[in-house]
Design a protein around this motif. Structure first.
Motif, PDB file in Angstrom:
ATOM      1  N   ALA A 146       0.837  -1.190   0.000  1.00  0.00           N
ATOM      2  CA  ALA A 146       0.000   0.000   0.000  1.00  0.00           C
ATOM      3  C   ALA A 146       0.873   1.242   0.000  1.00  0.00           C
ATOM      4  N   ARG A 147       0.418   2.259  -0.707  1.00  0.00           N
ATOM      5  CA  ARG A 147       1.022   3.587  -0.577  1.00  0.00           C
ATOM      6  C   ARG A 147       0.032   4.430   0.212  1.00  0.00           C
ATOM      7  N   ASP A 148       0.404   4.773   1.431  1.00  0.00           N
ATOM      8  CA  ASP A 148      -0.474   5.580   2.267  1.00  0.00           C
ATOM      9  C   ASP A 148      -0.352   7.039   1.833  1.00  0.00           C
ATOM     10  N   ALA A 149      -1.493   7.635   1.515  1.00  0.00           N
ATOM     11  CA  ALA A 149      -1.494   8.976   0.935  1.00  0.00           C
ATOM     12  C   ALA A 149      -1.665  10.063   1.991  1.00  0.00           C
ATOM     13  N   GLY A 150      -1.147   9.815   3.180  1.00  0.00           N
ATOM     14  CA  GLY A 150      -1.154  10.834   4.212  1.00  0.00           C
ATOM     15  C   GLY A 150      -1.844  10.383   5.474  1.00  0.00           C
ATOM     16  N   GLY A 151      -1.135  10.464   6.584  1.00  0.00           N
ATOM     17  CA  GLY A 151      -1.750  10.164   7.873  1.00  0.00           C
ATOM     18  C   GLY A 151      -0.957   9.218   8.741  1.00  0.00           C
ATOM     19  N   ILE A 152      -0.211   8.312   8.132  1.00  0.00           N
ATOM     20  CA  ILE A 152       0.524   7.335   8.925  1.00  0.00           C
ATOM     21  C   ILE A 152       2.026   7.600   8.820  1.00  0.00           C
ATOM     22  N   LEU A 153       2.706   7.474   9.944  1.00  0.00           N
ATOM     23  CA  LEU A 153       4.142   7.718   9.993  1.00  0.00           C
ATOM     24  C   LEU A 153       4.907   6.402   9.872  1.00  0.00           C
ATOM     25  N   PRO A 154       6.115   6.427   9.315  1.00  0.00           N
ATOM     26  CA  PRO A 154       6.921   5.213   9.252  1.00  0.00           C
ATOM     27  C   PRO A 154       7.101   4.543  10.608  1.00  0.00           C
ATOM     28  N   ALA A 155       7.208   5.318  11.688  1.00  0.00           N
ATOM     29  CA  ALA A 155       7.365   4.732  13.021  1.00  0.00           C
ATOM     30  C   ALA A 155       6.137   3.908  13.400  1.00  0.00           C
ATOM     31  N   THR A 156       4.954   4.374  13.011  1.00  0.00           N
ATOM     32  CA  THR A 156       3.723   3.628  13.290  1.00  0.00           C
ATOM     33  C   THR A 156       3.687   2.341  12.477  1.00  0.00           C
ATOM     34  N   ILE A 157       4.126   2.416  11.239  1.00  0.00           N
ATOM     35  CA  ILE A 157       4.168   1.223  10.387  1.00  0.00           C
ATOM     36  C   ILE A 157       5.083   0.177  11.008  1.00  0.00           C
ATOM     37  N   ARG A 158       6.250   0.596  11.426  1.00  0.00           N
ATOM     38  CA  ARG A 158       7.197  -0.348  12.039  1.00  0.00           C
ATOM     39  C   ARG A 158       6.601  -1.006  13.276  1.00  0.00           C
ATOM     40  N   HIS A 159       5.901  -0.218  14.065  1.00  0.00           N
ATOM     41  CA  HIS A 159       5.291  -0.753  15.289  1.00  0.00           C
ATOM     42  C   HIS A 159       4.222  -1.790  14.959  1.00  0.00           C
ATOM     43  N   LEU A 160       3.361  -1.488  13.996  1.00  0.00           N
ATOM     44  CA  LEU A 160       2.279  -2.405  13.646  1.00  0.00           C
ATOM     45  C   LEU A 160       2.809  -3.696  13.030  1.00  0.00           C
ATOM     46  N   VAL A 161       3.847  -3.579  12.214  1.00  0.00           N
ATOM     47  CA  VAL A 161       4.444  -4.771  11.605  1.00  0.00           C
ATOM     48  C   VAL A 161       5.078  -5.659  12.674  1.00  0.00           C
ATOM     49  N   LYS A 162       5.787  -5.029  13.583  1.00  0.00           N
ATOM     50  CA  LYS A 162       6.539  -5.804  14.570  1.00  0.00           C
ATOM     51  C   LYS A 162       5.645  -6.405  15.655  1.00  0.00           C
ATOM     52  N   TYR A 163       4.741  -5.612  16.215  1.00  0.00           N
ATOM     53  CA  TYR A 163       3.995  -6.061  17.392  1.00  0.00           C
ATOM     54  C   TYR A 163       2.670  -6.728  17.055  1.00  0.00           C
ATOM     55  N   TYR A 164       2.138  -6.463  15.865  1.00  0.00           N
ATOM     56  CA  TYR A 164       0.885  -7.102  15.467  1.00  0.00           C
ATOM     57  C   TYR A 164       1.094  -8.131  14.365  1.00  0.00           C
ATOM     58  N   GLN A 165       2.344  -8.300  13.930  1.00  0.00           N
ATOM     59  CA  GLN A 165       2.688  -9.315  12.939  1.00  0.00           C
ATOM     60  C   GLN A 165       1.827  -9.193  11.679  1.00  0.00           C
ATOM     61  N   GLN A 166       1.741  -7.981  11.145  1.00  0.00           N
ATOM     62  CA  GLN A 166       0.981  -7.728   9.923  1.00  0.00           C
ATOM     63  C   GLN A 166       1.954  -7.322   8.826  1.00  0.00           C
ATOM     64  N   PRO A 167       2.391  -8.287   7.991  1.00  0.00           N
ATOM     65  CA  PRO A 167       3.477  -8.028   7.028  1.00  0.00           C
ATOM     66  C   PRO A 167       3.030  -7.292   5.762  1.00  0.00           C
ATOM     67  N   LEU A 168       2.386  -6.144   5.954  1.00  0.00           N
ATOM     68  CA  LEU A 168       1.972  -5.315   4.830  1.00  0.00           C
ATOM     69  C   LEU A 168       3.102  -4.357   4.462  1.00  0.00           C
ATOM     70  N   ARG A 169       3.414  -4.298   3.166  1.00  0.00           N
ATOM     71  CA  ARG A 169       4.408  -3.318   2.703  1.00  0.00           C
ATOM     72  C   ARG A 169       3.708  -1.971   2.576  1.00  0.00           C
ATOM     73  N   VAL A 170       4.259  -0.960   3.211  1.00  0.00           N
ATOM     74  CA  VAL A 170       3.632   0.359   3.166  1.00  0.00           C
ATOM     75  C   VAL A 170       4.676   1.420   2.844  1.00  0.00           C
ATOM     76  N   GLU A 171       4.387   2.207   1.797  1.00  0.00           N
ATOM     77  CA  GLU A 171       5.159   3.412   1.528  1.00  0.00           C
ATOM     78  C   GLU A 171       4.291   4.594   1.941  1.00  0.00           C
ATOM     79  N   THR A 172       4.911   5.611   2.522  1.00  0.00           N
ATOM     80  CA  THR A 172       4.104   6.675   3.101  1.00  0.00           C
ATOM     81  C   THR A 172       4.603   8.066   2.742  1.00  0.00           C
ATOM     82  N   SER A 173       3.664   8.998   2.773  1.00  0.00           N
ATOM     83  CA  SER A 173       3.983  10.415   2.622  1.00  0.00           C
ATOM     84  C   SER A 173       3.887  11.131   3.963  1.00  0.00           C
ATOM     85  N   SER A 174       3.604  10.372   5.024  1.00  0.00           N
ATOM     86  CA  SER A 174       3.482  10.917   6.377  1.00  0.00           C
ATOM     87  C   SER A 174       2.413  11.998   6.442  1.00  0.00           C
TER      88      SER A 174
END
Length: 383
Positions: A103-131
């Motif tokens: 997914a390319r997030d078009a505004g709203g999510i930060l890379p730090a949030t993505i890292r947290h969700l991938v690591k602690y919720y084990q959701q291996p979604l690839r996300v590129e972001t514009s923050s």
């Protein structure tokens, strides 16, 4: 079911979506396709066993908002932070379940949030972001924009999102008026590119499409009031078009899942009517199209495949729709060399179906035919 790749996996005699009359033997090693070869004749017993499976590349949604929990941002601000985190994790999970692996997030999510969700919720979604998004409130001159861009880069975002015009919240007769001056717009794009960032532009139409072409942004979003001449110049320039058509049909329905006010529904209906025309221009001109939903909130995450239905209704062929969601979407991200195809050396993000996905009558039938979503994601890459 979502299956994170083991070190080795094999599929024997599987169909590749879009290739008729052939089956393939496919091997995956350490998250990449290492062998894709046409299979030999199938035994009669296997042919009649009813166990046929199809594989397609994982879908890339180039315009989504994974951090948003409510259509009205003020409603999200009233939520408890822990509740927001859980809802964001479920947005990741729902997006993966429907076959979207990038997914390319078009505004709203930060890379730090993505890292947290991938690591602690084990959701291996690839996300590129514009923050964060640059909008009308940032039209305060070059110095202010330089500071804002520095802040965005500091988050680790790989994209810069320019809100070049209004949207559903804008008056109909003013919705294509630019939020920035031409000088400000050109500066944002020039600064982003010089800093190694890509640029996507929210624009409903008007002069900001011309500016996007001149500046050489990576993609424009929505663009429902694009003209025939602009479509031709988009195609010549190589700037991609991500129309996000289905969200406007959803927003136009006063009894739909968003249940918006009559005024907003009226604006959305006008946008939806124009979208069909703009998409026709883009298709005829040969503009590269990217699949994007603009989905946010729990009522929409996980239903990304509805965009397929709208694109088909607006005149695209099935092959064109699938290409916009796979190999062309990957190319727009600059990842065409490793995502979007079932081919040796490519990352093994894929969806397994119990029926030919190219023959699905609609998004609901396509979604229910999903057997497994597989991802070649390595956690260290996602983090």
């Amino acid at each position: 079911m979502i299956l994170k790749q083991p070190q080795f996996q094999a599929y024997t005699g599987i169909h590749i979506a879009g290739i008729q009359g052939k089956r393939f033997d496919i091997e995956i090693t350490n998250g990449r396709f290492t062998a894709v070869a046409e299979a030999g004749p199938q035994p009669e017993q296997a042919q009649g066993s009813g166990q046929q499976l199809w594989i397609s590349p994982g879908i890339l949604d180039l315009h989504t908002h994974l951090a948003w929990t409510d259509f009205d941002h003020d409603d999200q601000l009233r939520r408890d932070p822990r509740e927001i985190e859980v809802m964001q994790a479920e947005a990741f999970a729902a997006t993966l379940r429907t076959g979207v692996t990038t997914a390319r997030d078009a505004g709203g999510i930060l890379p730090a949030t993505i890292r947290h969700l991938v690591k602690y919720y084990q959701q291996p979604l690839r996300v590129e972001t514009s923050s964060e998004m640059l909008g009308a409130a940032d039209a305060k001159g070059i110095k202010h924009l330089e500071n804002r861009l520095t802040e965005i880069y500091a988050t680790g975002a790989g994209w810069v999102k320019i809100m070049a015009t209004g949207g559903l919240g804008a008056e109909t007769e003013k919705v294509t008026e630019p939020n920035f001056s031409g000088e400000e717009f050109a500066f944002i794009v020039r600064h982003a590119h010089a800093s190694g960032k890509k640029v996507l532009v929210h624009t409903w139409g008007g002069v900001t499409i011309d500016w996007s072409i001149q500046a050489g942004v990576e993609s424009i979003e929505h663009g429902m009031f694009m003209t025939w001449d602009q479509a031709g110049r988009l195609a010549e320039s190589g700037v991609a078009y991500v129309p996000t058509t289905s969200i406007y049909r959803i927003a136009a329905d006063p009894k739909g899942v968003l249940a918006l006010s009559p005024l907003i529904c009226e604006r959305a209906a006008r946008a939806a009517d124009a979208h069909a025309i703009a998409l026709g221009y883009a298709r005829e001109a040969g503009v590269r199209l990217g699949f994007g939903t603009d989905y946010a909130t729990p009522a929409l995450h996980g239903y990304n495949l509805q965009e397929f239905d709208t694109l088909l209704d607006y005149g695209l062929s099935r092959a064109e729709v699938w290409r916009s969601a796979t190999e062309d979407a990957a190319a727009i991200l600059g990842k065409g060399h490793e995502l979007g195809r079932i081919a040796e050396g490519y990352i093994a993000d894929a969806v397994i179906y119990a029926a030919d996905p190219y023959q699905a009558k609609n998004a609901d039938q396509l979604r229910t035919s999903i057997v497994t979503v597989i991802t070649g994601a390595q956690e260290e890459d996602l983090l």
